[in-house]
Design an enzyme around this catalytic site. Structure first.
Site, PDB file in Angstrom:
ATOM      1  N   ASP A  50     -18.276  28.028 -15.118  1.00 25.02           N
ATOM      2  CA  ASP A  50     -19.330  27.065 -15.456  1.00 25.02           C
ATOM      3  C   ASP A  50     -18.686  25.899 -16.225  1.00 25.02           C
ATOM      4  OD1 ASP A  50     -21.441  25.637 -16.480  1.00 25.02           O
ATOM      5  OD2 ASP A  50     -22.442  27.351 -17.419  1.00 25.02           O
TER       6      ASP A  50
ATOM      7  N   GLU B  50       7.322  19.639 -29.527  1.00 25.70           N
ATOM      8  CA  GLU B  50       7.782  20.944 -29.036  1.00 25.70           C
ATOM      9  C   GLU B  50       8.148  20.820 -27.570  1.00 25.70           C
ATOM     10  OE1 GLU B  50       6.156  22.391 -26.104  1.00 25.70           O
ATOM     11  OE2 GLU B  50       5.724  24.242 -27.172  1.00 25.70           O
TER      12      GLU B  50
ATOM     13  N   CYS C  91       2.691  22.328 -33.385  1.00 34.26           N
ATOM     14  CA  CYS C  91       1.867  21.124 -33.576  1.00 34.26           C
ATOM     15  C   CYS C  91       1.977  20.553 -34.988  1.00 34.26           C
ATOM     16  CB  CYS C  91       0.415  21.443 -33.250  1.00 34.26           C
ATOM     17  SG  CYS C  91       0.220  22.165 -31.620  1.00 34.26           S
TER      18      CYS C  91
ATOM     19  N   THR D 107      -7.167  23.485 -21.810  1.00 29.48           N
ATOM     20  CA  THR D 107      -6.872  22.750 -23.055  1.00 29.48           C
ATOM     21  C   THR D 107      -5.582  21.947 -22.943  1.00 29.48           C
ATOM     22  OG1 THR D 107      -5.584  24.491 -24.176  1.00 29.48           O
ATOM     23  CG2 THR D 107      -7.980  24.617 -24.374  1.00 29.48           C
TER      24      THR D 107
ATOM     25  N   SER E 222      -4.772  32.944 -32.300  1.00 30.06           N
ATOM     26  CA  SER E 222      -4.317  31.674 -32.882  1.00 30.06           C
ATOM     27  C   SER E 222      -5.463  30.944 -33.565  1.00 30.06           C
ATOM     28  CB  SER E 222      -3.615  30.797 -31.836  1.00 30.06           C
ATOM     29  OG  SER E 222      -4.535  30.159 -31.012  1.00 30.06           O
TER      30      SER E 222
ATOM     31  N   HIS F  62      -6.470  19.375 -36.939  1.00 24.12           N
ATOM     32  CA  HIS F  62      -5.681  19.577 -35.719  1.00 24.12           C
ATOM     33  C   HIS F  62      -6.636  20.003 -34.609  1.00 24.12           C
ATOM     34  CE1 HIS F  62      -2.948  20.918 -32.757  1.00 24.12           C
ATOM     35  NE2 HIS F  62      -3.206  22.201 -32.941  1.00 24.12           N
TER      36      HIS F  62
ATOM     37  N   LYS G  13     -15.594  24.536 -35.821  1.00 25.44           N
ATOM     38  CA  LYS G  13     -15.375  25.862 -36.424  1.00 25.44           C
ATOM     39  C   LYS G  13     -14.701  25.708 -37.788  1.00 25.44           C
ATOM     40  CE  LYS G  13     -14.517  27.996 -31.895  1.00 25.44           C
ATOM     41  NZ  LYS G  13     -15.330  29.158 -31.635  1.00 25.44           N
TER      42      LYS G  13
ATOM     43  N   ASN H  76      -5.163  18.728 -25.406  1.00 29.53           N
ATOM     44  CA  ASN H  76      -4.279  18.965 -26.546  1.00 29.53           C
ATOM     45  C   ASN H  76      -3.017  18.109 -26.415  1.00 29.53           C
ATOM     46  OD1 ASN H  76      -3.030  20.017 -28.793  1.00 29.53           O
ATOM     47  ND2 ASN H  76      -3.158  22.161 -28.146  1.00 29.53           N
TER      48      ASN H  76
ATOM     49  N   SER I 112       1.370  26.455 -34.786  1.00 32.32           N
ATOM     50  CA  SER I 112       1.464  27.900 -34.568  1.00 32.32           C
ATOM     51  C   SER I 112       2.833  28.413 -34.965  1.00 32.32           C
ATOM     52  CB  SER I 112       1.203  28.229 -33.106  1.00 32.32           C
ATOM     53  OG  SER I 112      -0.136  27.970 -32.786  1.00 32.32           O
TER      54      SER I 112
HETATM   55  N1  COA Z   1     -21.646  27.226 -21.571  1.00 34.57           N
HETATM   56  C1  COA Z   1     -21.361  26.864 -22.844  1.00 34.57           C
HETATM   57  N2  COA Z   1     -20.425  27.499 -23.614  1.00 34.57           N
HETATM   58  C2  COA Z   1     -19.756  28.512 -23.048  1.00 34.57           C
HETATM   59  C3  COA Z   1     -20.011  28.949 -21.723  1.00 34.57           C
HETATM   60  C4  COA Z   1     -21.011  28.253 -20.974  1.00 34.57           C
HETATM   61  N3  COA Z   1     -21.303  28.587 -19.712  1.00 34.57           N
HETATM   62  N4  COA Z   1     -19.206  29.978 -21.443  1.00 34.57           N
HETATM   63  C5  COA Z   1     -18.450  30.212 -22.569  1.00 34.57           C
HETATM   64  N5  COA Z   1     -18.805  29.330 -23.535  1.00 34.57           N
HETATM   65  C6  COA Z   1     -18.250  29.206 -24.873  1.00 34.57           C
HETATM   66  C7  COA Z   1     -17.968  30.530 -25.533  1.00 34.57           C
HETATM   67  O1  COA Z   1     -19.128  31.086 -26.116  1.00 34.57           O
HETATM   68  C8  COA Z   1     -16.919  30.128 -26.550  1.00 34.57           C
HETATM   69  O2  COA Z   1     -17.557  29.520 -27.653  1.00 34.57           O
HETATM   70  P1  COA Z   1     -17.412  30.156 -29.133  1.00 34.57           P
HETATM   71  O3  COA Z   1     -15.960  30.024 -29.460  1.00 34.57           O
HETATM   72  O4  COA Z   1     -18.292  29.338 -29.962  1.00 34.57           O
HETATM   73  O5  COA Z   1     -17.820  31.596 -29.013  1.00 34.57           O
HETATM   74  C9  COA Z   1     -16.145  29.029 -25.834  1.00 34.57           C
HETATM   75  O6  COA Z   1     -16.984  28.594 -24.766  1.00 34.57           O
HETATM   76  C10 COA Z   1     -14.827  29.515 -25.240  1.00 34.57           C
HETATM   77  O7  COA Z   1     -15.099  30.638 -24.483  1.00 34.57           O
HETATM   78  P2  COA Z   1     -14.143  31.916 -24.519  1.00 34.57           P
HETATM   79  O8  COA Z   1     -14.684  32.953 -23.643  1.00 34.57           O
HETATM   80  O9  COA Z   1     -13.838  32.278 -25.948  1.00 34.57           O
HETATM   81  O10 COA Z   1     -12.858  31.230 -23.844  1.00 34.57           O
HETATM   82  P3  COA Z   1     -11.498  31.845 -23.384  1.00 34.57           P
HETATM   83  O11 COA Z   1     -11.385  33.290 -23.708  1.00 34.57           O
HETATM   84  O12 COA Z   1     -11.354  31.481 -21.951  1.00 34.57           O
HETATM   85  O13 COA Z   1     -10.392  31.050 -24.229  1.00 34.57           O
HETATM   86  C11 COA Z   1      -9.234  29.902 -25.978  1.00 34.57           C
HETATM   87  C12 COA Z   1     -10.604  30.179 -25.326  1.00 34.57           C
HETATM   88  C13 COA Z   1      -9.386  28.852 -27.049  1.00 34.57           C
HETATM   89  C14 COA Z   1      -8.715  31.197 -26.606  1.00 34.57           C
HETATM   90  C15 COA Z   1      -8.258  29.419 -24.889  1.00 34.57           C
HETATM   91  O14 COA Z   1      -8.701  28.182 -24.382  1.00 34.57           O
HETATM   92  C16 COA Z   1      -6.823  29.275 -25.359  1.00 34.57           C
HETATM   93  O15 COA Z   1      -6.043  30.226 -25.321  1.00 34.57           O
HETATM   94  N6  COA Z   1      -6.446  28.040 -25.748  1.00 34.57           N
HETATM   95  C17 COA Z   1      -5.054  27.734 -26.124  1.00 34.57           C
HETATM   96  C18 COA Z   1      -4.703  28.156 -27.547  1.00 34.57           C
HETATM   97  C19 COA Z   1      -5.370  27.393 -28.587  1.00 34.57           C
HETATM   98  O16 COA Z   1      -5.930  26.347 -28.311  1.00 34.57           O
HETATM   99  N7  COA Z   1      -5.280  27.872 -29.843  1.00 34.57           N
HETATM  100  C20 COA Z   1      -5.972  27.266 -30.943  1.00 34.57           C
HETATM  101  C21 COA Z   1      -5.205  27.250 -32.248  1.00 34.57           C
HETATM  102  S1  COA Z   1      -3.853  26.139 -32.253  1.00 34.57           S
END
Ligand code: COA
Length: 390
Positions: free
Chosen positions: A29, A79, A111, A152, A201, A233, A242, A277, A310
């Protein structure tokens, strides 16, 4: 004496993939990306663009304005550098004709590297206020195709000119900082894509935010309400929300309404939503977006910056936006660059993603794509040859 950011310039690739296109291909979605991650587009670098060309283009705009003569330090935070030995900064030093009397170093800590560069540059300018430093943060963020990190991805660079009596942001001396050996995101030398424990992370990001905020609060006696705006960041823009909510919780103030979140964070997210990112550049891309897009004049107001790399290294610090700052911004250039990009199909994105830089000792000339002021013309006998195109 005030020291801080005198000018700021941002550069990204001229190509992007809309995350609706990615969502359709992955059977997800699109609102998960648009709402859940807060990302709309990801910037995609063509084969002749890399962290050097992005960083050089960002820095060129500053050097054209102030001249190169007083720049005695160039720190390049990344990086995704292009050589295991030579600093990416030296390619930029050559492309920009910077003075030979200049210290040039590449810094790495995921980062956080740009913030390390900023703090080192501030220390130099405090000792030698007539000198200037150039801090370049530039990265290409890559995760495996189909992985949770893929939506991302992005790329971009920010160049910061650091000086005494800065025109944009006087950086406060106090900071909270925190180091800890964790494996939340890393990229072994033999990989071009990062490995990440994404959920972990985000947890480490938030816990180090609290640690560094507590230190900052203790050193300064300031409260969250003393900060007019907060830059974080931005691995994806929802992360800022968050983070801000976590700080409110720590301060035992009621959870902010959506309108307050938009007011405090909204302008700083505008560019990152469009690029994805940019790792080391991401916090400073957010700062540029805030200064360019906040409807209120932030002159004389204190804003905060939270840097997270990280691995991990984190820092919470702040600065006072300088009166009259708006006349020194590159806002029009930034907006035009983002608006003028070319959209890719999914197939074009995947072809570019799979493109591998040649590793043999032949003479390779690269097809020209749209880039900023510089491009990677080719690789000859393992030597990267950059070209100025404007
Ligand atoms: N409509 C609206 N929101 C939706 C949705 C939909 N149909 N489906 C999922 N979401 C929301 C989830 O509820 C979640 O929100 P929340 O965090 O408020 O709960 C968000 O979208 C992400 O969904 P999630 O299932 O947690 O995503 P994911 O498991 O695919 O991965 C990350 C999310 C961030 C872990 C992933 O993108 C990642 O590994 N990113 C790289 C690392 C990173 O950015 N690290 C951050 C620190 S530097």
């Amino acid at each position: 004496m005030n020291v801080g950011i005198d000018l700021i310039s941002f550069q990204t690739a001229q190509y992007f993939l809309d995350l609706r296109t990615l969502a359709q291909t992955r059977g997800v979605d699109p609102e998960k990306y648009y709402q859940g991650l807060g990302q709309e587009k990801m910037a995609v670098p063509p084969p002749d663009e890399d962290s050097v060309t992005l960083g050089a283009s960002a820095a060129r705009v500053l050097v054209d304005q102030v001249g190169a003569q007083d720049i005695e330090l160039l720190l390049f935070g990344t990086e995704s550098g292009v050589d295991q030995s030579k600093s990416a900064g030296l390619f930029v030093h050559g492309l920009l004709n910077l003075p030979r009397r200049c210290r040039v170093i590449e810094l790495k800590e995921a980062c956080y590297a740009g913030t390390a560069g900023l703090q080192l540059a501030l220390a130099m300018v405090r000792l030698a206020p007539q000198k200037k430093a150039l801090v370049i943060c530039a990265d290409v963020a890559r995760y495996d195709l189909g992985s949770p990190g893929e939506p991302t991805q992005g790329c971009g660079a920010v160049a910061l000119l650091i000086s005494a009596q800065p025109r944009l942001l006087a950086v406060d001396a106090e900071a909270g900082f925190h180091a800890e050996n964790v494996m939340d995101f890393w990229r072994p030398n033999y990989r071009t894509e990062a490995l990440v424990d994404g959920k972990y992370s985000t947890l480490v990001y938030l816990s180090t935010l609290v640690q560094t905020w507590r230190q900052y609060r203790e050193f300064t006696g300031r409260k969250l309400t003393d900060l007019a705006r907060c830059c974080f960041h931005l691995p994806f823009t929802r992360m800022a929300e968050k983070a801000y909510i976590r700080l409110c919780r720590e301060e035992k103030i009621p959870e902010p309404a959506a309108e307050e979140i938009r007011h405090i964070l909204g302008p700083s997210l505008v560019y990152n939503r469009q690029t994805g990112n940019t790792y080391a550049a991401s916090l400073y891309e957010g700062l540029a977006a805030l200064l360019d897009n906040d409807p209120q004049d932030l002159g004389d107001r204190r804003i905060s910056l939270f840097s997270y790399g990280s691995g991990c290294m984190a820092e919470f610090f702040s600065g006072i936006v300088q009166p009259g700052y708006r006349q020194y911004l590159m806002a029009d250039r930034h907006r035009e660059m983002l608006a003028g990009r070319t959209e890719l199909t999914y197939r074009q994105y995947e072809d570019i993603f799979r493109y591998q830089v040649p590793e043999d000792d032949g003479d390779h000339v690269f097809a020209p794509y749209r880039t900023g002021y510089y491009r990677l013309q080719g690789i000859k006998k393992h030597v990267r040859c950059y070209q100025s195109i404007a």
